[in-house]
Design a protein around this motif. Structure first.
Motif, short mmCIF file in Angstrom:
data_model
loop_
_atom_site.label_atom_id
_atom_site.label_comp_id
_atom_site.label_asym_id
_atom_site.label_seq_id
_atom_site.Cartn_x
_atom_site.Cartn_y
_atom_site.Cartn_z
N ASP A 77 0.83 -1.22 0.00
CA ASP A 77 0.00 0.00 0.00
C ASP A 77 0.86 1.27 0.00
OD1 ASP A 77 -2.23 -1.52 0.02
OD2 ASP A 77 -2.81 -1.10 2.11
N LYS A 78 2.04 1.17 0.59
CA LYS A 78 2.91 2.34 0.59
C LYS A 78 3.25 2.75 -0.86
CE LYS A 78 7.38 4.22 1.76
NZ LYS A 78 8.65 4.12 2.46
N GLY A 108 14.33 5.77 -3.59
CA GLY A 108 13.83 6.27 -4.87
C GLY A 108 13.54 5.18 -5.88
N PHE A 117 18.01 17.44 -5.81
CA PHE A 117 18.20 16.26 -6.66
C PHE A 117 19.34 16.58 -7.61
CE2 PHE A 117 17.59 14.26 -10.72
CZ PHE A 117 16.93 13.06 -10.54
N TYR A 133 17.47 5.42 -9.68
CA TYR A 133 17.91 5.81 -8.34
C TYR A 133 18.76 4.71 -7.70
CZ TYR A 133 14.55 9.65 -8.49
OH TYR A 133 13.87 10.79 -8.82
N1 COA Z 1 -0.04 2.64 3.20
C1 COA Z 1 -0.33 3.80 2.56
N2 COA Z 1 0.54 4.87 2.51
C2 COA Z 1 1.73 4.72 3.11
C3 COA Z 1 2.08 3.54 3.79
C4 COA Z 1 1.14 2.47 3.81
N3 COA Z 1 1.40 1.31 4.42
N4 COA Z 1 3.33 3.69 4.30
C5 COA Z 1 3.73 4.94 3.94
N5 COA Z 1 2.77 5.55 3.24
C6 COA Z 1 2.80 6.89 2.65
C7 COA Z 1 3.43 7.92 3.55
O1 COA Z 1 2.48 8.43 4.49
C8 COA Z 1 3.87 8.96 2.54
O2 COA Z 1 2.76 9.73 2.14
P1 COA Z 1 2.89 11.35 2.10
O3 COA Z 1 4.03 11.64 1.16
O4 COA Z 1 1.56 11.78 1.61
O5 COA Z 1 3.20 11.77 3.48
C9 COA Z 1 4.28 8.12 1.34
O6 COA Z 1 3.67 6.85 1.52
C10 COA Z 1 5.76 7.93 1.22
O7 COA Z 1 6.23 7.50 2.46
P2 COA Z 1 7.63 7.98 3.03
O8 COA Z 1 7.84 7.40 4.36
O9 COA Z 1 7.74 9.47 2.88
O10 COA Z 1 8.56 7.26 1.94
P3 COA Z 1 10.11 7.27 1.73
O11 COA Z 1 10.86 7.76 2.91
O12 COA Z 1 10.42 5.92 1.21
O13 COA Z 1 10.34 8.34 0.57
C11 COA Z 1 10.18 9.36 -1.56
C12 COA Z 1 9.47 8.47 -0.57
C13 COA Z 1 9.19 9.68 -2.69
C14 COA Z 1 10.61 10.66 -0.94
C15 COA Z 1 11.37 8.58 -2.16
O14 COA Z 1 10.87 7.52 -2.92
C16 COA Z 1 12.27 9.42 -3.01
O15 COA Z 1 13.16 10.08 -2.54
N6 COA Z 1 12.03 9.42 -4.33
C17 COA Z 1 12.72 10.29 -5.24
C18 COA Z 1 11.86 11.48 -5.46
C19 COA Z 1 12.58 12.63 -6.07
O16 COA Z 1 13.72 12.84 -5.85
N7 COA Z 1 11.95 13.41 -6.85
C20 COA Z 1 12.63 14.54 -7.45
C21 COA Z 1 12.18 14.73 -8.80
S1 COA Z 1 11.07 16.04 -8.94
#
Ligand code: COA
Length: 384
Positions: free
Chosen positions: A31-32, A149, A185, A143
């Motif tokens: 789900d995440k 990522g 980034f 990534y």
């Molecule tokens: N069910 C539903 N949602 C869930 C969940 C679950 N079991 N567990 C976590 N989530 C949600 C979190 O609440 C969060 O939602 P929010 O962003 O609305 O708060 C989301 O999933 C992501 O969780 P998070 O803990 O923040 O994930 P992460 O630490 O793994 O990081 C990114 C996610 C996107 C920041 C990471 O994948 C990343 O760095 N990606 C690269 C993005 C980037 O650099 N973009 C730049 C280009 S513009």
């Protein structure tokens, strides 16, 4: 003179991984990834595919012989270029059989590159009536395996033909833009994978959207009621949702519901493909055109490229646009892909071609491919 997008095409590699399987392999609640990040599938390119072959493939899907004669400008926006000197665009002249009298170059500014190309194309066509410009967004988003990522990777390209009397989207000469030196980034020249402060990047992105949207409204005396749809840069689909949510309570409930519903139609393809970097906004446009758009709708487009440059501009969907978009081919291309296992994806990820590599054409399942690396020069071929 009206100028804008006359044709738009897309190419995605034939393999993909399932995001739920990726989550399970990483011991993460699916789900995440499907709800929290908002993805379902992730495109996986072959080792013989790169920014050049992906760009050739999307452009090839839209260009007629007559278009080729009229093109005077070719711009490729990419941040996954294969050469520090020669542009991706120069390789394409042969692969696409384009005439010589073309100005061609590559633009890099993270995910903003294609928008920079589009605006340059607008200027070029406005100044050179009868001429067309080809703008291609082409990228492989990487990534690294087992990084936060990883779930936001992807690959593919979007090609747009810019002309006068455009049949898809008339660009209005209305735009606001900004640049700030931000470390959200980056990808140093030595690295095949990007480095990101992901959460910080989200904050900067949302801040750019709200700042530019305020400026756009003030500059052109408009409100959200003047637009039925807002399209966002969507490296993963949750990101645009975060920007759109800033409008909740600031616009009427009906307008907010309309924008949110249309946003869902604009992210359908991205959920299936993943991150195209600079092509992401334009994949969103294509998804919207295929799944929901109506003639004469006013669109607002938010482009963002880390580092960071942002721009908001607008356009109007043209009557008859649906006749120019090959909906069936696009849907077939997405449906006919094959799922590969997470372990096969991991193995393919590690493949690196070096000088002396010769690719066996019998193993190639794509029209355009890297055929050989000879004296460190990349040589491409096309299957007819
Ligand atoms: N069910 C539903 N949602 C869930 C969940 C679950 N079991 N567990 C976590 N989530 C949600 C979190 O609440 C969060 O939602 P929010 O962003 O609305 O708060 C989301 O999933 C992501 O969780 P998070 O803990 O923040 O994930 P992460 O630490 O793994 O990081 C990114 C996610 C996107 C920041 C990471 O994948 C990343 O760095 N990606 C690269 C993005 C980037 O650099 N973009 C730049 C280009 S513009």
């Amino acid at each position: 003179m009206d100028v804008g997008i006359d044709k738009i095409g897309f190419y995605v590699p034939k393999d993909y991984i399932d995001i739920v399987e990726l989550a399970k392999a990483r011991d993460i609640d699916p789900d995440k990834f499907t709800i929290g990040i908002g993805q379902d599938k992730q495109a996986v390119p072959q080792p013989y595919q790169d920014a050049v072959t992906l760009a050739a493939s999307s452009a090839d899907s839209i260009l007629s012989a007559d278009d080729k004669k009229d093109i005077g400008l070719l711009i490729v926006g990419t941040e996954s270029s294969v050469d520090e000197s020669k542009s991706t665009a120069a390789f394409l002249v042969d692969l696409l059989d384009l005439p010589e009298d073309i100005r061609s170059f590559e633009i890099k500014q993270a995910c903003f590159g294609a928008t920079a190309g589009l605006q340059s194309a607008y200027d070029f066509v406005s100044l050179n009536p009868g001429k067309k410009a080809l703008v291609i967004a082409s990228d492989i988003a990487r990534y690294g395996i087992k990084t936060p990522g990883e779930v936001t990777q992807g690959a593919g390209s979007v090609a747009m033909l810019i002309s006068e009397s455009p049949r898809v989207l008339k660009l209005e000469h209305k735009s606001v833009y900004m640049t700030r030196n931000v470390g959200d980034f980056w990808r140093p020249t030595f690295s095949k994978v990007a480095f990101a402060r992901g959460k910080f990047s989200n904050e900067v992105y949302v801040d750019f959207f709200t700042t530019l949207w305020d400026r756009y409204q003030a500059k052109y005396d408009v409100t959200a009621d003047d637009f039925s749809t807002m399209l966002f840069h969507i490296p993963y689909t949750k990101m645009g949702t975060k920007a759109l949510r800033t409008l909740e309570g600031k616009v009427s409930d009906e307008k907010y519901a309309e924008l949110m519903a249309n946003y869902q139609d604009s992210v359908k393809f991205s959920r299936e493909v993943g991150n195209l970097y600079t092509g992401s906004l334009y994949l969103g446009l294509l998804s919207y055109l295929v799944n929901a758009a109506k003639a004469n709708e006013n669109l607002l487009l938010f482009s963002y490229g880390s580092g960071a440059v942002g721009e908001i501009y607008s356009g109007e969907i043209q009557p008859g646009f649906e006749k120019v978009i090959d909906k069936t081919s696009l849907e077939t291309m997405l449906e006919q892909r094959q799922k590969i296992s997470i372990s096969d994806y991991e193995k393919m990820y590690e493949v690196e071609y070096h000088d002396g590599t010769i690719v066996d054409p019998a193993g190639v399942d794509a029209k355009f491919y890297l055929s050989e690396i000879k004296e460190n020069e990349r040589i491409y071929k096309k299957n007819n």
